[in-house]
Design an enzyme around this catalytic site. Structure first.
Site, PDB file in Angstrom:
ATOM      1  N   LYS A  78      68.827  27.656  75.788  1.00 34.78           N
ATOM      2  CA  LYS A  78      68.563  28.545  76.914  1.00 34.78           C
ATOM      3  C   LYS A  78      69.849  29.167  77.420  1.00 34.78           C
ATOM      4  O   LYS A  78      70.882  29.116  76.765  1.00 34.78           O
ATOM      5  CB  LYS A  78      67.827  27.787  78.016  1.00 34.78           C
ATOM      6  CG  LYS A  78      66.492  27.184  77.569  1.00 34.78           C
ATOM      7  CD  LYS A  78      65.495  28.218  77.077  1.00 34.78           C
ATOM      8  CE  LYS A  78      64.897  29.038  78.178  1.00 34.78           C
ATOM      9  NZ  LYS A  78      63.837  29.962  77.697  1.00 34.78           N
ATOM     10  N   HIS A  96      67.321  36.426  74.821  1.00 30.62           N
ATOM     11  CA  HIS A  96      66.362  37.276  75.535  1.00 30.62           C
ATOM     12  C   HIS A  96      67.070  38.481  76.139  1.00 30.62           C
ATOM     13  O   HIS A  96      66.964  38.757  77.337  1.00 30.62           O
ATOM     14  CB  HIS A  96      65.635  36.471  76.619  1.00 30.62           C
ATOM     15  CG  HIS A  96      64.932  35.262  76.106  1.00 30.62           C
ATOM     16  ND1 HIS A  96      63.925  35.336  75.158  1.00 30.62           N
ATOM     17  CD2 HIS A  96      65.101  33.946  76.383  1.00 30.62           C
ATOM     18  CE1 HIS A  96      63.494  34.111  74.883  1.00 30.62           C
ATOM     19  NE2 HIS A  96      64.193  33.245  75.603  1.00 30.62           N
ATOM     20  N   GLN A 101      65.357  42.992  79.098  1.00 29.51           N
ATOM     21  CA  GLN A 101      65.001  42.019  80.116  1.00 29.51           C
ATOM     22  C   GLN A 101      66.042  42.003  81.236  1.00 29.51           C
ATOM     23  O   GLN A 101      67.177  42.442  81.063  1.00 29.51           O
ATOM     24  CB  GLN A 101      64.886  40.609  79.508  1.00 29.51           C
ATOM     25  CG  GLN A 101      63.781  40.462  78.482  1.00 29.51           C
ATOM     26  CD  GLN A 101      64.271  40.586  77.067  1.00 29.51           C
ATOM     27  OE1 GLN A 101      65.160  41.388  76.782  1.00 29.51           O
ATOM     28  NE2 GLN A 101      63.695  39.818  76.164  1.00 29.51           N
ATOM     29  N   ARG A 130      59.898  37.366  59.332  1.00 29.83           N
ATOM     30  CA  ARG A 130      59.320  36.140  59.877  1.00 29.83           C
ATOM     31  C   ARG A 130      60.429  35.223  60.360  1.00 29.83           C
ATOM     32  O   ARG A 130      61.408  34.984  59.659  1.00 29.83           O
ATOM     33  CB  ARG A 130      58.488  35.414  58.807  1.00 29.83           C
ATOM     34  CG  ARG A 130      57.767  34.175  59.335  1.00 29.83           C
ATOM     35  CD  ARG A 130      56.936  33.534  58.234  1.00 29.83           C
ATOM     36  NE  ARG A 130      56.144  32.440  58.744  1.00 29.83           N
ATOM     37  CZ  ARG A 130      56.578  31.185  58.902  1.00 29.83           C
ATOM     38  NH1 ARG A 130      57.832  30.897  58.561  1.00 29.83           N
ATOM     39  NH2 ARG A 130      55.814  30.252  59.385  1.00 29.83           N
ATOM     40  N   ARG A 131      60.268  34.719  61.583  1.00 28.71           N
ATOM     41  CA  ARG A 131      61.282  33.850  62.147  1.00 28.71           C
ATOM     42  C   ARG A 131      61.386  32.549  61.368  1.00 28.71           C
ATOM     43  O   ARG A 131      60.381  31.957  60.969  1.00 28.71           O
ATOM     44  CB  ARG A 131      60.976  33.573  63.619  1.00 28.71           C
ATOM     45  CG  ARG A 131      61.234  34.777  64.500  1.00 28.71           C
ATOM     46  CD  ARG A 131      60.675  34.624  65.887  1.00 28.71           C
ATOM     47  NE  ARG A 131      61.264  33.475  66.576  1.00 28.71           N
ATOM     48  CZ  ARG A 131      60.985  33.179  67.844  1.00 28.71           C
ATOM     49  NH1 ARG A 131      60.131  33.922  68.525  1.00 28.71           N
ATOM     50  NH2 ARG A 131      61.550  32.133  68.423  1.00 28.71           N
ATOM     51  N   ARG A 189      52.095  31.534  65.441  1.00 32.95           N
ATOM     52  CA  ARG A 189      52.395  30.133  65.737  1.00 32.95           C
ATOM     53  C   ARG A 189      51.903  29.747  67.131  1.00 32.95           C
ATOM     54  O   ARG A 189      51.227  28.733  67.318  1.00 32.95           O
ATOM     55  CB  ARG A 189      53.906  29.886  65.657  1.00 32.95           C
ATOM     56  CG  ARG A 189      54.540  29.943  64.278  1.00 32.95           C
ATOM     57  CD  ARG A 189      56.007  29.534  64.429  1.00 32.95           C
ATOM     58  NE  ARG A 189      56.750  29.537  63.182  1.00 32.95           N
ATOM     59  CZ  ARG A 189      57.566  30.512  62.805  1.00 32.95           C
ATOM     60  NH1 ARG A 189      57.692  31.588  63.559  1.00 32.95           N
ATOM     61  NH2 ARG A 189      58.243  30.430  61.671  1.00 32.95           N
ATOM     62  N   VAL A 259      52.442  32.970  77.814  1.00 30.82           N
ATOM     63  CA  VAL A 259      53.366  32.179  77.002  1.00 30.82           C
ATOM     64  C   VAL A 259      54.596  32.993  76.636  1.00 30.82           C
ATOM     65  O   VAL A 259      55.713  32.480  76.580  1.00 30.82           O
ATOM     66  CB  VAL A 259      52.641  31.668  75.738  1.00 30.82           C
ATOM     67  CG1 VAL A 259      53.612  30.977  74.789  1.00 30.82           C
ATOM     68  CG2 VAL A 259      51.505  30.723  76.129  1.00 30.82           C
ATOM     69  N   ASP A 299      58.784  29.598  81.332  1.00 28.23           N
ATOM     70  CA  ASP A 299      59.469  30.135  80.158  1.00 28.23           C
ATOM     71  C   ASP A 299      60.184  29.086  79.311  1.00 28.23           C
ATOM     72  O   ASP A 299      60.944  29.442  78.402  1.00 28.23           O
ATOM     73  CB  ASP A 299      60.435  31.261  80.547  1.00 28.23           C
ATOM     74  CG  ASP A 299      61.609  30.780  81.383  1.00 28.23           C
ATOM     75  OD1 ASP A 299      61.638  29.595  81.762  1.00 28.23           O
ATOM     76  OD2 ASP A 299      62.509  31.595  81.657  1.00 28.23           O
ATOM     77  N   LEU A 301      58.198  26.144  78.116  1.00 27.48           N
ATOM     78  CA  LEU A 301      57.060  25.247  77.926  1.00 27.48           C
ATOM     79  C   LEU A 301      57.305  24.131  76.911  1.00 27.48           C
ATOM     80  O   LEU A 301      56.921  22.976  77.148  1.00 27.48           O
ATOM     81  CB  LEU A 301      55.825  26.060  77.519  1.00 27.48           C
ATOM     82  CG  LEU A 301      55.186  26.911  78.611  1.00 27.48           C
ATOM     83  CD1 LEU A 301      54.199  27.893  77.989  1.00 27.48           C
ATOM     84  CD2 LEU A 301      54.481  26.035  79.637  1.00 27.48           C
TER      85      LEU A 301
END
Length: 359
Positions: A78, A96, A101, A130-131, A189, A259, A299, A301
């Site tokens: 984070k 992010h 943002q 794809r991650r 996912r 989510v 944010d 979870l």
């Protein structure tokens, strides 16, 4: 021979963050492969520091990454602390910051000022996009679980981390109320995790993905009791909910669990709120009256199931971490994404290190 990288896992400053991007078992594999791994002290992390020491990792006090050599890769999850302002290292975490943002320009400006780079985990992908490592399943699972528990009057606040078995038990212990639940982004996912939680709670969810949202049936969306948004978009699209929809006379919808939490971004598909919620106050009332509408928008979870979420994420991330410093395509794509985003800043850029583009 390519010099092996030095990976430094930092302490997470957020009070509700329990996860680790790298667990001791995977750190051991990296050490055996010749990667130098330093782990900072972190009293909240779900994995004790001595477990990393036993597998050959060096240790350091919390925050010591700022004084580490400039060629260190700093690994986290984070947000970074506010100091130091100028960031000279290559940081690996969820920034992010590439979709406008709140705070994105300031963060990118710190990297520009220090000559460092953000290797954003959201943009660590294979050639198809794809991650390679994501917490999505657990985010979706918890987003739906909290929504069900809230509707059934069984959500304990403040939120506390539990293991999967205890979350499942909490869902199964509640009485089904015939809820209609819609999961948007159901094939991803996060969507799969949300659907699993709802089914554990005795709900057969409506599943929407790209086809169902291309020509949105807004009346059908508002006809559900619960909306779990797990869709991830990279460009502006028509929103799922608009402020006017909250006052629609035929709205049945009473709880939205976001989510994705793209609040503040032009890519936000739920522009009906402006601030995320948290563990202390996970629910916000958007509409009062006879037909109340609640919002859950936490944010981080997956930190509510820190052990399982960390182990799954670390297992996916460790192989790319072992290829740091060798010009691996996934890390090169990460760096290119940062360079594109950083061009939008106006802060004068320090001369980058010559090895920056090797990732």
């Amino acid at each position: 021979m390519t010099e092996r990288p030095h990976l430094w896992m930092r302490h997470e400053t957020r009070a509700t963050e329990r996860r680790a991007p790298l667990v001791p078992e995977d750190a051991a594999r990296l050490v055996r492969d010749g990667v130098a791994v330093t782990v900072e002290e972190s009293p909240r992390r779900a994995f004790p520091l001595d477990a990393y020491e036993r597998v050959g990792c060096a240790t350091a006090p919390a925050g010591a990454w700022a004084r580490s050599p400039a060629d260190t890769y700093v690994l986290g999850l984070k947000e970074l602390p506010e100091s130091p302002h100028a960031l000279r290292h290559r940081h690996i975490f969820f920034g992010h910051a590439y979709k406008g943002q709140e705070g994105a320009a300031a963060l990118l400006g710190r990297f520009v000022a220090g000559g460092g780079a953000l290797l954003d985990l959201e943009y660590l992908t294979d050639p198809s996009g794809r991650r390679l490592a994501a917490f999505g399943y657990w985010a979706g699972y918890l987003g739906a679980a909290l929504a069900v528990l809230r509707r059934r009057g069984a959500l304990d606040v403040p939120l506390m981390p539990l293991d999967r078995a205890r979350w499942d038990a909490a869902l199964a212990a509640t009485e089904p109320e015939g809820e209609r639940a819609l999961v948007v982004g159901a094939l991803g996912r996060s969507g799969r995790g949300a659907c699993d939680a709802l089914e554990t709670a005795g709900i057969t969810p409506t599943r929407w993905d790209v086809e169902e949202t291309r020509d949105l049936d807004r009346a059908a969306l508002l006809g559900h009791d619960v909306l779990v948004n797990t869709v991830l978009v990279t460009r502006p699209v028509d929103p799922l909910l608009r402020p006017a929809d909250l006052d629609a006379p035929d709205r049945r919808l009473s709880l939205v669990s976001d989510v994705t939490c793209d609040v503040g971004s032009e890519c936000n598909v739920l522009p009906v709120y402006d601030t995320v919620t948290d563990w202390a106050r996970p629910v916000r009332r958007l509409r009062e009256g006879e037909r109340p509408l609640d919002l859950i928008a936490v944010d981080n979870l997956p930190s509510l199931v820190p052990d399982e979420a960390s182990r799954a994420f670390s297992a996916d991330l460790a192989p790319p971490l072992s290829r740091l410093g060798g010009g691996d395509g996934a890390w090169v794509r990460c760096l290119r994404a940062f360079v594109r985003a950083a061009r939008s800043t106006t802060t004068p850029r320090r001369t980058p290190r010559k090895d920056t583009h090797a990732c």
